[in-house]
Write an enzyme that holds these catalytic residues in place. Structure first.
Site, mmCIF file in Angstrom:
data_model
loop_
_atom_site.group_PDB
_atom_site.id
_atom_site.type_symbol
_atom_site.label_atom_id
_atom_site.label_comp_id
_atom_site.label_asym_id
_atom_site.label_seq_id
_atom_site.Cartn_x
_atom_site.Cartn_y
_atom_site.Cartn_z
ATOM 1 N N GLY A 242 0.791 -1.226 -0.060
ATOM 2 C CA GLY A 242 -0.018 -0.330 0.061
ATOM 3 C C GLY A 242 0.909 1.180 0.070
ATOM 4 C CD GLU A 279 1.436 -8.889 1.552
ATOM 5 O OE1 GLU A 279 0.367 -8.228 1.272
ATOM 6 O OE2 GLU A 279 0.791 -9.994 2.020
ATOM 7 N N PRO A 280 4.758 -4.520 -0.842
ATOM 8 C CG PRO A 280 6.925 -3.716 -1.184
ATOM 9 C CD PRO A 280 6.315 -4.730 -0.419
ATOM 10 N N GLY A 281 3.724 -3.073 -3.832
ATOM 11 C CA GLY A 281 3.602 -3.323 -5.482
ATOM 12 C C GLY A 281 4.017 -2.032 -6.140
ATOM 13 N NE ARG A 318 -3.561 3.199 -10.984
ATOM 14 C CZ ARG A 318 -3.456 4.383 -10.654
ATOM 15 N NH1 ARG A 318 -3.126 5.374 -11.472
ATOM 16 N NH2 ARG A 318 -3.660 4.580 -9.275
ATOM 17 C CE1 TYR A 322 -8.930 1.311 -8.878
ATOM 18 C CE2 TYR A 322 -6.973 1.844 -10.074
ATOM 19 C CZ TYR A 322 -8.112 0.787 -9.442
ATOM 20 O OH TYR A 322 -7.425 -0.420 -9.349
ATOM 21 C CB CYS A 349 -16.637 2.699 -28.677
ATOM 22 S SG CYS A 349 -15.897 3.050 -30.285
ATOM 23 C CD GLU A 350 -17.103 1.763 -22.573
ATOM 24 O OE1 GLU A 350 -17.751 2.517 -21.961
ATOM 25 O OE2 GLU A 350 -17.338 0.934 -22.977
#
Ligand SMILES: *Cc1c(COP(=O)(O)O)cnc(C)c1O
Length: 425
Positions: A242, A279-281, A318, A322, A349-350
């Site tokens: 996180g 657990e860093p990503g 993303r 988000y 097409c969005e």
């Protein structure tokens, strides 16, 4: 230089000019810096090592970027891995990450996935529910083995991050709440096929104020002490990932790694006999990658200027998912005074296929102009899709002066080939 920045007006990846990559491999294309991946990992490892007596195992959250080459870099640094599927387990083992450094998270694991974890004797399975605990016990017993388990604790903490990436509140689907976890833990101590290792928590993603971790780690430490005082086994405290990064230049704050290490040391660091895991990503991969795109044209309509790129939400989801911010930079540095406001959009097409709204950018003047969408190394390629029958963009890795394609561009033939037409049609 490690990573991305301008040298003499040209945006570089390490020592390679990004426009050279765009010309050679086309756009859209992801470009990663191996040296930046290493330096990020090192920065984290060093800060933790300076402050914490027994520094945590860094289990890289490979869902942020699971390309084999990226995993190989992580393996070479001595990293473990945090995985969320059997597929990721196979990827990590294949890249040389040892099983005893692999932790398996995720709200639901199938019998086959649990079997794979038990057969490979991975470091730990993070249990998410009572149902899952029984399933693990059954699978391990059937195989005549023991599964290493930690219990994912839901500490009921709201981290100051985006609603969709907050995971540590009682109302979120993740983990086991305080009322239930002690009973389950005790129960597990006498279950067949279960080797209890400890506790796990992960409260969310893109957390830049490290103080947000303190309350959660304290609750984890308190729970651990309570279990230890009952003479229950506990040798692991997994703190989750996180740690955030700067997406918006000059606005977002770089997380203070020393302070993060101090918070760990002052909370869970005090639990005797517990090995720590983090657990860093995103922290490792996000700024190690960019998405290169070409400007197709600028469309003026109803008083707005739409900069239409050849990259879309299928390549980088993303912003659509988000509403997240990514800096957008020209590959050839331009006059910062001569700006214009654009809606930067893709071809899908969005209406949601929008990278930035009303964004002030140096004036875009030529079709074909090359741009880089920054901080795209995490949850970029990994989340990409074939929507609108658009093939996966290639992934290219740079290391100093070296360049290699680490996933080639998916052709439309490749893509169609996996469809099958039933013989009765
Ligand atoms: C996604 C995830 C991570 C990584 O999160 P980042 O924000 O990328 O560091 C770590 N642990 C678990 C359990 C996750 O689901």
């Amino acid at each position: 230089m490690e990573g991305f920045g301008y040298i003499s007006g040209r945006l570089m990846a390490d020592k390679v000019c990004l426009s050279r990559i765009a010309e050679e491999y086309g756009t859209p294309a992801y470009v990663y810096s191996a040296s930046y991946l290493r330096s990020r990992y090192k920065a984290l490892e060093n800060s933790l090592g300076e402050i914490i007596k027994c520094p945590p195992l860094i289990a890289y959250a490979c869902k942020s970027n699971s390309n084999q080459a990226v995993l190989k870099v992580m393996a070479s640094m001595g990293a473990g891995a945090d995985i969320v599927s059997g597929g990721e387990m196979i990827r990590c083992l294949k890249a040389g990450i040892p099983a005893d450094k692999i932790v398996f998270s995720g709200v639901s694991k199938s019998e086959q996935e649990i079997e794979l974890a038990v057969k490979n004797s991975i470091r730990q399975i993070n249990v998410e529910s009572e149902f899952e605990l029984h399933r693990i016990s059954e699978v391990a017993s059937r195989l005549g083995k023991e599964a290493n388990v930690t219990f994912r604790f839901n500490p009921d903490i709201a981290a100051s991050t985006h609603e969709k990436i907050s995971t540590g509140r009682a109302k979120d689907k993740f983990g086991i709440i305080r009322e239930d976890i002690e009973r389950l833990y005790e129960q597990a101590a006498s279950m067949d096929g279960i080797n209890i290792r400890g506790l796990h928590a992960h409260i969310g993603s893109q957390i830049t104020d490290v103080e947000d971790f303190r309350a959660s780690y304290q609750r984890l430490a308190d729970l651990a002490s309570c279990l230890v005082s009952k003479k229950l086994p506990l040798d692991t405290l997994d703190l989750g990932g996180g740690i955030g990064i700067i997406y918006k230049y000059g606005v977002d704050k770089e997380p203070d790694l020393k302070e993060y290490a101090r918070i760990i040391s002052e909370t869970v660091g005090k639990v005797p006999g517990a090995e720590l895991v983090i657990e860093p990503g995103r922290f490792i991969t996000a700024d190690a990658g960019v998405l290169l795109a070409s400007l197709m044209y600028v469309k003026e309509s109803a008083g707005r200027k739409f900069a239409v790129l050849d990259a879309g939400m299928n390549d980088l989801m993303r912003p659509a998912l988000y509403g997240s911010w990514h800096e957008i930079l020209p590959l050839n540095e331009k006059d910062k005074e001569d700006t214009e406001k654009y809606d930067v959009v893709g071809p899908v097409c969005e209406t949601g296929d929008t990278f930035a709204k009303h964004r002030e950018l140096s004036r875009l003047d030529a079709n074909g102009e090359l741009l880089a969408i920054m901080s795209a190394g995490a949850y970029g390629a990994a989340m990409s899709s074939n929507y609108n029958t658009r093939g996966f963009a290639p992934e290219i890795m740079v290391d100093g002066e070296k360049i290699a394609v680490i996933r080639k561009r998916q052709t439309i033939e490749d893509l169609i080939e996996s469809d099958e037409i039933p013989p009765w049609l």
